[in-house]
Motif scaffolding. Structure first.
Motif, PDB file in Angstrom:
ATOM      1  N   SER A   1       0.799  -1.218   0.000  1.00  0.00           N
ATOM      2  CA  SER A   1       0.000   0.000   0.000  1.00  0.00           C
ATOM      3  C   SER A   1       0.839   1.279   0.000  1.00  0.00           C
ATOM      4  O   SER A   1       0.347   2.347  -0.338  1.00  0.00           O
ATOM      5  CB  SER A   1      -0.937   0.013   1.223  1.00  0.00           C
ATOM      6  OG  SER A   1      -0.190   0.055   2.426  1.00  0.00           O
TER       7      SER A   1
ATOM      8  N   GLY B   1       3.429   4.213  -0.997  1.00  0.00           N
ATOM      9  CA  GLY B   1       3.757   4.811  -2.282  1.00  0.00           C
ATOM     10  C   GLY B   1       5.194   4.595  -2.704  1.00  0.00           C
ATOM     11  O   GLY B   1       5.489   4.403  -3.885  1.00  0.00           O
ATOM     12  N   LYS B   2       6.117   4.598  -1.745  1.00  0.00           N
ATOM     13  CA  LYS B   2       7.544   4.555  -2.080  1.00  0.00           C
ATOM     14  C   LYS B   2       8.200   3.207  -1.824  1.00  0.00           C
ATOM     15  O   LYS B   2       9.299   2.958  -2.322  1.00  0.00           O
ATOM     16  CB  LYS B   2       8.281   5.635  -1.274  1.00  0.00           C
ATOM     17  CG  LYS B   2       7.779   7.047  -1.548  1.00  0.00           C
ATOM     18  CD  LYS B   2       8.428   8.054  -0.606  1.00  0.00           C
ATOM     19  CE  LYS B   2       7.837   9.440  -0.803  1.00  0.00           C
ATOM     20  NZ  LYS B   2       8.384  10.422   0.169  1.00  0.00           N
TER      21      LYS B   2
ATOM     22  N   ASN C   1       7.221   7.261  -6.354  1.00  0.00           N
ATOM     23  CA  ASN C   1       6.029   7.338  -5.519  1.00  0.00           C
ATOM     24  C   ASN C   1       4.861   6.938  -6.407  1.00  0.00           C
ATOM     25  O   ASN C   1       4.382   7.729  -7.219  1.00  0.00           O
ATOM     26  CB  ASN C   1       5.818   8.750  -4.967  1.00  0.00           C
ATOM     27  CG  ASN C   1       4.573   8.850  -4.099  1.00  0.00           C
ATOM     28  OD1 ASN C   1       3.847   7.872  -3.900  1.00  0.00           O
ATOM     29  ND2 ASN C   1       4.313  10.038  -3.579  1.00  0.00           N
ATOM     30  N   LYS C   2       4.423   5.715  -6.271  1.00  0.00           N
ATOM     31  CA  LYS C   2       3.436   5.181  -7.216  1.00  0.00           C
ATOM     32  C   LYS C   2       2.043   5.779  -7.013  1.00  0.00           C
ATOM     33  O   LYS C   2       1.184   5.664  -7.874  1.00  0.00           O
ATOM     34  CB  LYS C   2       3.377   3.653  -7.120  1.00  0.00           C
ATOM     35  CG  LYS C   2       2.611   3.104  -5.928  1.00  0.00           C
ATOM     36  CD  LYS C   2       2.353   1.611  -6.091  1.00  0.00           C
ATOM     37  CE  LYS C   2       1.406   1.090  -5.027  1.00  0.00           C
ATOM     38  NZ  LYS C   2       1.092  -0.348  -5.206  1.00  0.00           N
ATOM     39  N   LYS C   3       1.829   6.446  -5.881  1.00  0.00           N
ATOM     40  CA  LYS C   3       0.504   6.988  -5.607  1.00  0.00           C
ATOM     41  C   LYS C   3       0.179   8.202  -6.469  1.00  0.00           C
ATOM     42  O   LYS C   3      -0.990   8.544  -6.649  1.00  0.00           O
ATOM     43  CB  LYS C   3       0.385   7.346  -4.124  1.00  0.00           C
ATOM     44  CG  LYS C   3       0.335   6.138  -3.209  1.00  0.00           C
ATOM     45  CD  LYS C   3       0.047   6.541  -1.776  1.00  0.00           C
ATOM     46  CE  LYS C   3      -0.122   5.305  -0.900  1.00  0.00           C
ATOM     47  NZ  LYS C   3      -0.428   5.666   0.508  1.00  0.00           N
TER      48      LYS C   3
ATOM     49  N   PRO D   1       1.419   9.085 -10.010  1.00  0.00           N
ATOM     50  CA  PRO D   1       2.795   8.677  -9.731  1.00  0.00           C
ATOM     51  C   PRO D   1       3.777   9.797 -10.076  1.00  0.00           C
ATOM     52  O   PRO D   1       3.499  10.655 -10.915  1.00  0.00           O
ATOM     53  CB  PRO D   1       2.973   7.487 -10.668  1.00  0.00           C
ATOM     54  CG  PRO D   1       2.130   7.818 -11.848  1.00  0.00           C
ATOM     55  CD  PRO D   1       0.941   8.577 -11.316  1.00  0.00           C
TER      56      PRO D   1
END
Length: 364
Positions: free
Chosen positions: A172, A174-175, A216-218, A220
């Motif tokens: 879950s 982001g990094k 940071n995939k959130k 992205p």
């Protein structure tokens, strides 16, 4: 300090021995951690009638080397599985550690380790550097950082879930991908990344001046960091100060963890605590080699200065030079909370020390 000192001493011991995070370790390893937790460290046998002093001294010390080695060993084991699994899908990677464990300023016996998982066949560079202008980079590509890192992230999640099926694989974040439990004796955070050749690295070729790009995939988005330069500069200064800098960092991080208002103290990240203490008075910290309580006095003084002189402390930058340290109001709130805790600790330690002095110095 509002929280009773005996409670703080218990928390300090549990944190250093790993029993505070026993739930993050598989049951098969818990008995070993619990057995080792009964052994006393040297600081626990000092200043037996002065608990505040004993707490301050204990907070400065390195975590037992055996605990640190175990954290690094687990990161190495995870890297081996990742290397094999990613190679099978055509992704060659290399690994580096970042964060408090390789820097040896961690304060937990069961401490998570940041494992940089770096693309071996892809990197970026800053335009206009020495190598760029010399034509060193002669292999243009249509690949992008987002594409490369996104692929590493996706495939790493698959590999880790398959190889560590008994563990908790938390995707879950982001990094990073966080692993804990199962066959792991320590938590490991896997950080997909690739190298970035900075202007300084292109000129010097020194490994610690090479940057890293993480995902940071959130969002992205990609983020440039200089983790090796941060480690190098703190190590370099700590050697010059005979260990006083890292003692101060561990002390401040411990006080933060035990703060009465933990939520407020947590607003100042541990990375920024290390960055701040890098700018403390070097002569005062060097004295800590002979007189450890000088480290406590300087840590308290410097936190107080940083809060009182906002215009000056706002100019302080991270050791890698990348940004101001106290760059948000939340960090200043955390700074104030920790500063007040340090004030209380210094007052209590002084009372213990000077109380004894009054017994041996005759009244005028």
């Amino acid at each position: 300090m509002v929280r009773e000192i005996n409670d703080r001493l218990i928390r300090l011991n549990n944190r250093r021995k790993g029993t505070d995070r026993i739930h993050q370790i598989d049951e098969s390893f818990r008995s070993d951690v619990l057995a080792k937790s009964y052994a006393q460290e040297s600081w626990q046998k000092r200043e037996m009638t002065r608990p505040y002093t004993r707490y301050a001294l204990g907070a400065m010390q390195e975590v037992n080397a055996e605990y640190t080695k175990k954290s690094i060993d687990e990161a190495t084991r995870v890297s081996g599985h990742l290397k094999t699994g990613l190679a099978a899908v055509g992704i060659p990677v290399v690994f580096e550690l970042q964060g408090s464990v390789p820097l040896n300023v961690h304060i937990r016996g069961v401490s998570d380790v940041d494992l940089l998982t770096l693309a071996e066949d892809f990197f970026t560079y800053t335009l206009g550097g020495v190598r760029d202008r010399s034509g060193y980079y002669r292999s243009p590509t249509t690949r992008t950082s987002l594409g490369v890192l996104g692929n590493i992230r996706t495939q790493a999640e698959v590999v880790l879930k398959r190889r560590f099926w008994g563990a908790t694989v938390d995707c879950s974040g982001g990094k990073s991908i966080s692993l804990s439990g199962g066959s792991l004796e320590r938590p490991v955070d896997v950080v997909p990344s690739h190298y970035h050749d900075t202007l300084d690295y292109q000129r010097s070729g020194l490994a610690h001046e090479r940057g890293v790009i993480i995902l940071n995939k959130k969002v992205p988005e990609t983020i440039e960091n200089l983790p090796f330069l941060h480690i190098h500069r703190i190590n370099e200064r700590d050697r010059a100060l005979l260990g006083g800098l890292k003692m101060a960092i561990r002390l401040a991080k411990t006080v933060k963890s035990d703060a009465t208002n933990e939520a407020s103290a947590a607003q100042l990240p541990s990375f920024d605590i290390a960055a701040l203490m890098y700018h403390a008075n070097q002569d005062a910290l060097r004295i800590g080699f002979h007189y450890e309580l000088a480290v406590l006095e300087e840590t308290q003084r410097f936190f107080d200065w940083c809060y009182r002189y906002e215009s000056q402390s706002s100019l302080l930058r991270t050791p890698d030079g990348s940004r101001p340290i106290l760059n948000t109001s939340e960090k200043r709130a955390g700074l104030l909370t920790i500063s007040c805790e340090l004030d209380d600790l210094v007052k209590a330690v002084r009372a213990e020390q000077f109380g004894d002095l009054r017994k041996v110095i005759p009244a005028a």
